[in-house]
Each structure stands twice: as C-alpha cells, then as structure tokens.
Scaffold this motif. Sequence first.
Motif: not given
Length: 462
Positions: A183-187
């Motif tokens: 689920e890792f989701k950087p901007v």
Amino acid sequence: MSYTVDEYRREVSAKKILVVGMGRSGIAAVKELHKLGATVTAQDINTVDKLDPKFITYLDREAIEYYFGSIPEHMDVFDMVVLSPGVNPNLDFLVDGRNAGVEIIGELEMAFRLSRGKYVAITGTNGKTTTTSLVGKIFEEAGRKSTVVGNIGIAAISKVQDSTDDEWMIAEASSFQLETISEFKPVVSAILNFTPDHLNRHGNMDAYGACKAAIASNQTEDEYMIVNYDDKACLALSRATKAKVVPFSRQESLGFGAYLEDGYIVIRDENGIVHQICNSEELKIIGDHNIENALAAAAISFFAGIDCEAISDAIEKFPGVEHRIEYCGVVDGVKFYNDSKGTNVEASIIALKALKENIILIAGGDGKAQGFTELSENLAGRVKSIVLLGRAAKDIEKAATAAGFTSIYFENDMNDCVKKALSLAAEGDKVLLSPACASWDMYDNYEQRGEHFKSCVNLLLR
C-alpha cells in the motif's frame, strides 16, 4: 488507505506479529510494535550470542518471545510477518506462512501504514543516499517539518509514533524494501538510475526493475514520479505508473522537468515556465553523477511545493555525504578518498570518473553475482594500480587482466590495503576506496568498512 492511522494502530495492537531479521529495521520494528500493544515475536538466523546483548536484555525484560538461530514451528499462529530489508521473502518458512494466509510485509510498508504525514521516496541503483540527504536539507532550508529515514540508516518505523499530519518523511528506499510493499504511496517518488545490482537476490534485471518500479505503483494522477531521462532503462520503469512523470536530464533540454541550461539547473513547470535554481559549477559535490543527483533533488523538492530560493540555497551549501567520495586527508602529497558506499560496479565507475586520473584503487568484497568487465574497461587512463581484498578479489583480477590491466596487488585486510596503496602512490596521486562490492564478507555494513578505512588513514596522518 481505506482506514485512518488511528484505526490501523488499534488493529495492530490486537495482532500477533512475527518480526524477522534483527538488524536496525527489525529491532526498531520489534520495539515500536510492542509499544503499540501488539504481541510480538522476534526471529533471526543468528544465535543469541551473535546479537546485541542490550537488545536481548530488552526482550527478556519485556517478556517478548524470540527464535534466534531457529524458526517458529507453526507459522499459522501469527496474524502477520514484518521483514527487515535484508531478509529474503522467499525463505521456506515465510512461504509456509504465506500459504497459510499470513500477511507478509516489510518494515517500510508497516511504517507507512502507521505514519501520519506525507512521504517522499527515492530509489535507484546509485545516488540514493546523496539525493535523499540533499532533499532532507532542502526541506529543512524551507522550514518544512521533515525526517530523513529508510535505507539511509534510520528505520522509518522508529519515527512513526512522533509523526504528525504536517510532517514529510523523506525515505531512501532500496529494492529490498520495495520488494515487500503493498500500500506504500509516496506523494513524490523518484528513480535515479537503473544498472545491475543485487542480482544474487533478485535473480535477473526484470525482477530487480519490478522492485524499483513498485515505488510508484500506488501513486495517482495528482502525484509525481521523478525519473532519469538520460537512462533509458530507468525511464522505462515509469511506463506503468499513473503518477505525473517528471524527467530530469543532464544531457538534454526538456519541454517539462529539470535540466541544465547554460550550466544552470533549471526546472520547466507544467505551464512551461522555466525556473532557474543554481549554477551547477558552484556545487560543492563533485562529478557529473552529483549534478544528476542535484537535478533529481531539485525536481523532487519543487514538485513537493518547495520554493526555488530554498532549493538553490540548500543545494549550493550541501557538502555531500559520508562514505561517498569523502575526502579523508593527505599523506606525503597523496590524497585519500572514502567511497565505501560504492557497493556495485556502476558506483565505482562513477567515483573513478569523478577523480579522473592518477588513482590507486582499493576494491573487493562481496561481489553479489556481478560481473566486473565494465569496471575493468574503465581502469585505463584513470587507475595506476589496484589493491584487492575480500571474496570477489580473484573475480576482479580476472576481469582486469582480460582488459589488459596488470598492476594488481592482493592484501588480507584494510590496514594492509591502505599501506600498500600509499607505497604504490606518488605525490599528487589519489588513493580511492571504492570496492564495487558489498561489505558483508568482512564487515556488518558499508559504514563500518568506511570507518575502518578512515581509521587506517588516520594512523598514517599521525
């Protein structure tokens, strides 16, 4: 995420969690998950006598179960498993757990789920630490609340309890960490470059590339992915993302992204407006590769909303990072440089190009199933002699000899390597530790190797 951070923290507090691998990340995960109230079990391939006694005391005091030098008999008793980056997720007992329906994630993924605030994530074969550190300095210059974490040496999970909604986590992300995200989701994400590395773990370049590309796999259209336009294999890793792709280039002008114009780092934004950042010739960090790192850092920061003045000021003041072409001193007119962070062939080639000529190279270590032909092809005209140590020494010698390079010496430890290199050098030469290999055959990590090199140099300075 379909849940809030508080909701997930409450969910974690009721879980039985196995943490595998007691390096920095694993130890931090055990402690943070225990603080949250989870029932934690620790596991490591090493026996108790090989692990930090203070950590063992902590486990005993907190009544935390552990398996050191062994594995749990039944994996289905756990709700989830959290892996340290160095742990191969395809170990037999982990496969058993996965088959039993146990969720298996990495420490970075768990940190993301437990963190407030926003993430910037930076990966690539080389330049990650320099670029991540520089981005951290830019955010600091701009007055943004931020914390530098990840593969740079600070476990992200160790910072989650104190994280706030207005905070930015600037994360260096390795392929090992990205292999176990979901689920890792950087901007803002970034892939700096893509060349062979860690093939002993990933098997082939396609699998290695898939891990790198995963950094942007959950991003959406309103987020940004920074990618190296000049490295076509790297650029290709951006094809599947939904994020807005922002290229950077040291070699070409771009219609959108970061590039050089008359020697200046500039950014052309989404409206076609060009923003001048700084003169690339005024950087304190040397080499073309560091111009690329600065371009990437500028783009990351700009599209994270940092103003150009703060970006410029931070880049111009940035002195570089420890263990990356780090100047260590001069002995009898011979300069010494520590590039212990050069853990693969491409990184060492970059260092050789930066120092240009009259180099005595110290190399060798754990070769990670790399070939050394390309390194050997870059010795002529730059390197006068090589001093080799470690497991890959003979492999490097074979490749160098095939390329016609014959001034090769072998030593058993770093102190002897440093002494031999000085004996081979003339006034004006440079001794460079750039191993082109991992450190794991002789040291715990590249930092320890670099510190040992510097201590050996310091003995000569006395």
